[in-house]
Scaffold this motif. Structure first.
Motif, short mmCIF file in Angstrom:
data_model
loop_
_atom_site.label_atom_id
_atom_site.label_comp_id
_atom_site.label_asym_id
_atom_site.label_seq_id
_atom_site.Cartn_x
_atom_site.Cartn_y
_atom_site.Cartn_z
N SER A 40 -1.04 -3.98 -10.82
CA SER A 40 -0.73 -3.17 -12.00
C SER A 40 0.37 -3.82 -12.83
N ARG A 54 0.83 -1.21 0.00
CA ARG A 54 0.00 0.00 0.00
C ARG A 54 0.86 1.26 0.00
N GLY A 70 -3.04 -1.66 -7.15
CA GLY A 70 -1.92 -2.13 -6.36
C GLY A 70 -0.70 -2.31 -7.24
N MET A 71 0.47 -2.39 -6.63
CA MET A 71 1.70 -2.53 -7.41
C MET A 71 1.73 -3.87 -8.14
N ASP A 87 -3.83 -6.97 -5.85
CA ASP A 87 -2.58 -7.26 -5.14
C ASP A 87 -2.68 -8.55 -4.34
N ALA A 100 -1.21 1.92 -10.02
CA ALA A 100 -0.69 1.42 -8.75
C ALA A 100 -1.63 1.77 -7.60
N LYS A 101 -2.26 2.92 -7.69
CA LYS A 101 -3.19 3.35 -6.63
C LYS A 101 -4.48 2.54 -6.65
N ASN A 109 -9.50 -2.00 -3.59
CA ASN A 109 -8.32 -1.71 -4.39
C ASN A 109 -7.17 -2.66 -4.09
N ASP A 110 -7.28 -3.38 -2.97
CA ASP A 110 -6.24 -4.35 -2.61
C ASP A 110 -6.44 -5.71 -3.28
N ASP A 161 11.22 1.50 -5.62
CA ASP A 161 10.24 2.49 -6.09
C ASP A 161 10.54 3.86 -5.50
N THR A 163 3.93 1.48 -1.10
CA THR A 163 4.61 1.54 -2.39
C THR A 163 3.69 2.10 -3.47
N SER A 164 2.42 1.78 -3.39
CA SER A 164 1.48 2.22 -4.42
C SER A 164 1.25 3.73 -4.41
#
Length: 508
Positions: free
Chosen positions: A189, A21, A185-186, A37, A181-182, A33-34, A73, A23-24
């Motif tokens: 994405s 989170r 998630g990283m 990921d 990413a937001k 949104n998780d 990142d 990192t995103s």
């Protein structure tokens, strides 16, 4: 699986999610949104846990990797003003094979100290944790292997890839790594961009079309130089005298010159490199714009070099560094080059940066020895960062630029070598140069100098009059050069020694 192991895995999973989170760039976001990921993380953890039988060690390994992703990142955002993207996976090995381009930007205490401690701790846990996954060990390993093999096989099989891409597009990825990413998630994405880029790639490759290159009857020698971290520092303060005397002289006599709108800042040389030769914009590349050499340029493409070869030119790319860096040894033939010359031609030691003046002398000697028309694309590397804090060059710009100024002066001396060459002045050649990106310097960070992120270029043709400023995009550099070649006015040339050589008696 024992209760302590379940608790440990749960705790590590929460820690990994918190790291992802952060990192995103959106640590406080809705739980949905998780989900991408979490889906990717569960598959990766479960496959490793089933293969090794050690769930806690597997969870710790992925936490360590998530922490490494956070560090990478953060460093990239600080140094290059952009986040980690899926194509950066191709550079993971380069961190160890060419560390001078990566590790100086990371604090040694973080990379070697904390990073080394986490790796050792993970390895130690793998060695002492007893296998505790339920079920038959052989069956568990088979399921673990299939969790990795099936998605990979589906990725490489076109029908299943198309299905995967359609499903992923239901999540509405934007293609912007920051926004995706937001929302995804990283890891989510990365997975979405990896799949979508591969699915779109053949159509985008087929759309690459540089166009016909028309050469005059005399076919003058043509040189295009991509200068590492080059831009006109006079833009920082027009009131100060610029030390770039050779560049200023070339710009004053150039048939075209101006600023170049590039798609990177501080690094990612291959983006400008590919754009100039291919004439393909970043929008046309789609997700492959982040690193066109990663997959996009792994098949023959219609480029400036390919068209120059069709027009009767010998096409040569020279980059005085490890020829395998970024896979250039595989890419350059696909971009239309007959020969690719790397650091081996300069007897450079591993990791050594060849001075621009040495490269300039090599270019002049090489072109003068050719008995047939030649197009040379030179990619310099000497002025790559990091730079020392203090400059040895005496200039009013020294306090704000530090050691970068010393390297820039080397580039300017190379420009003087090439501008004063016989092949340009007596043989009627064409000499073009542009900067790949601005250097990663504190004064330029986030446009602190208020000059934008553009670089500069010029095209010098002694047979044509000087012209006013004309700003272009980096993907227009090659086309501008081709237009100048088509408009070139032949000039009388004295017989050269190379012209009298028999083609059969010459070797490249």
């Amino acid at each position: 699986m024992q209760h302590w192991a379940i608790a440990a895995v749960a705790g590590l999973a929460i820690l990994a999610l918190v790291i992802l989170r952060i990192t995103s760039g959106r640590p406080f976001r809705p739980l949905w949104n998780d989900l991408p990921d979490v889906a990717v993380a569960i598959i990766l953890w479960l496959s490793l846990a089933l293969l090794t039988g050690r769930p806690v060690s597997s969870a710790l390994l992925w936490v360590v990797l998530a922490a490494g992703l956070l560090l990478a990142d953060h460093t990239k955002r600080e140094v290059l003003r952009e986040p980690i993207v899926f194509a950066d996976a191709s550079e993971l090995l380069l961190v160890f094979t060419h560390p001078k381009f990566y590790l100086p930007y990371v604090h040694p205490a973080l990379f070697y100290g904390i990073g080394g401690l986490l790796v050792v701790a993970t390895a130690a846990l793998f060695s002492i944790e007893p296998p505790s996954m339920p079920g038959d060990p052989v069956l568990s390993r088979l399921v673990g292997a299939l969790l990795l093999i099936v998605p990979i096989a589906a990725y490489f099989w076109r029908p299943s890839l198309n299905v995967m891409a359609r499903v992923i597009r239901l999540l509405r990825p934007s293609g912007d790594p920051v926004e995706d990413a937001k929302t995804l998630g990283m890891l989510g994405s990365f997975a979405a961009h990896t799949v979508c880029s591969r699915q779109e790639r053949p159509a985008r490759q087929a759309a690459c079309h540089f166009g016909i290159v028309t050469a005059p009857p005399d076919k003058p020698p043509v040189l295009l130089v991509q200068a590492e971290s080059f831009f006109d520092i006079g833009r920082l303060d027009p009131a100060l005298p610029s030390p770039l005397m050779h560049y200023q002289a070339c710009r004053a006599r150039a048939c075209r010159h101006g600023r170049v709108d590039v798609d990177s800042w501080g690094a990612n040389t291959t983006r400008s490199e590919f754009a100039a030769i291919s004439g393909v914009s970043s929008a046309a590349l789609g997700l492959d714009r982040f690193n066109p050499y990663y997959s996009f340029a792994r098949r023959p493409l219609d480029t400036l070099a390919a068209r120059m070869r069709q027009a009767g030119y010998l096409t040569v790319c020279v980059h005085p560094y490890d020829r395998r860096f970024y896979g250039r040894h595989k890419v350059m033939p696909n971009l239309g080059f007959d020969h690719f010359v790397g650091g081996e031609a300069f007897e450079a030691r591993r990791g050594e940066l060849v001075a621009d003046e040495v490269l300039g002398a090599w270019i002049n000697d090489f072109i003068d020895r050719q008995a047939r028309p030649v197009f040379v694309f030179a990619v310099t590397v000497a002025n790559h960062g990091p730079w020392s804090a203090q400059a040895t060059t005496d200039s009013p710009f020294a306090p704000m630029l530090g050691g970068y100024l010393d390297g820039l002066m080397g580039t300017d001396r190379m420009i003087g070598q090439l501008a004063g060459s016989r092949w340009l002045n007596e043989d009627g050649g064409i000499f073009a140069l542009y900067g790949d990106h601005q250097p990663s310097l504190p004064i330029l960070l986030n446009d602190g100098a208020h000059i934008g992120a553009s670089t500069d270029y010029f095209i010098l043709d002694r047979t044509r009059a000087a012209a006013g400023r004309c700003d272009i995009r980096v993907d227009q550099v090659g086309r501008a050069l081709a237009e100048c070649l088509a408009e070139h006015a032949p000039m009388p040339r004295a017989p050269r020694a190379a012209d009298r050589l028999s083609a059969a008696g010459r070797r490249f």
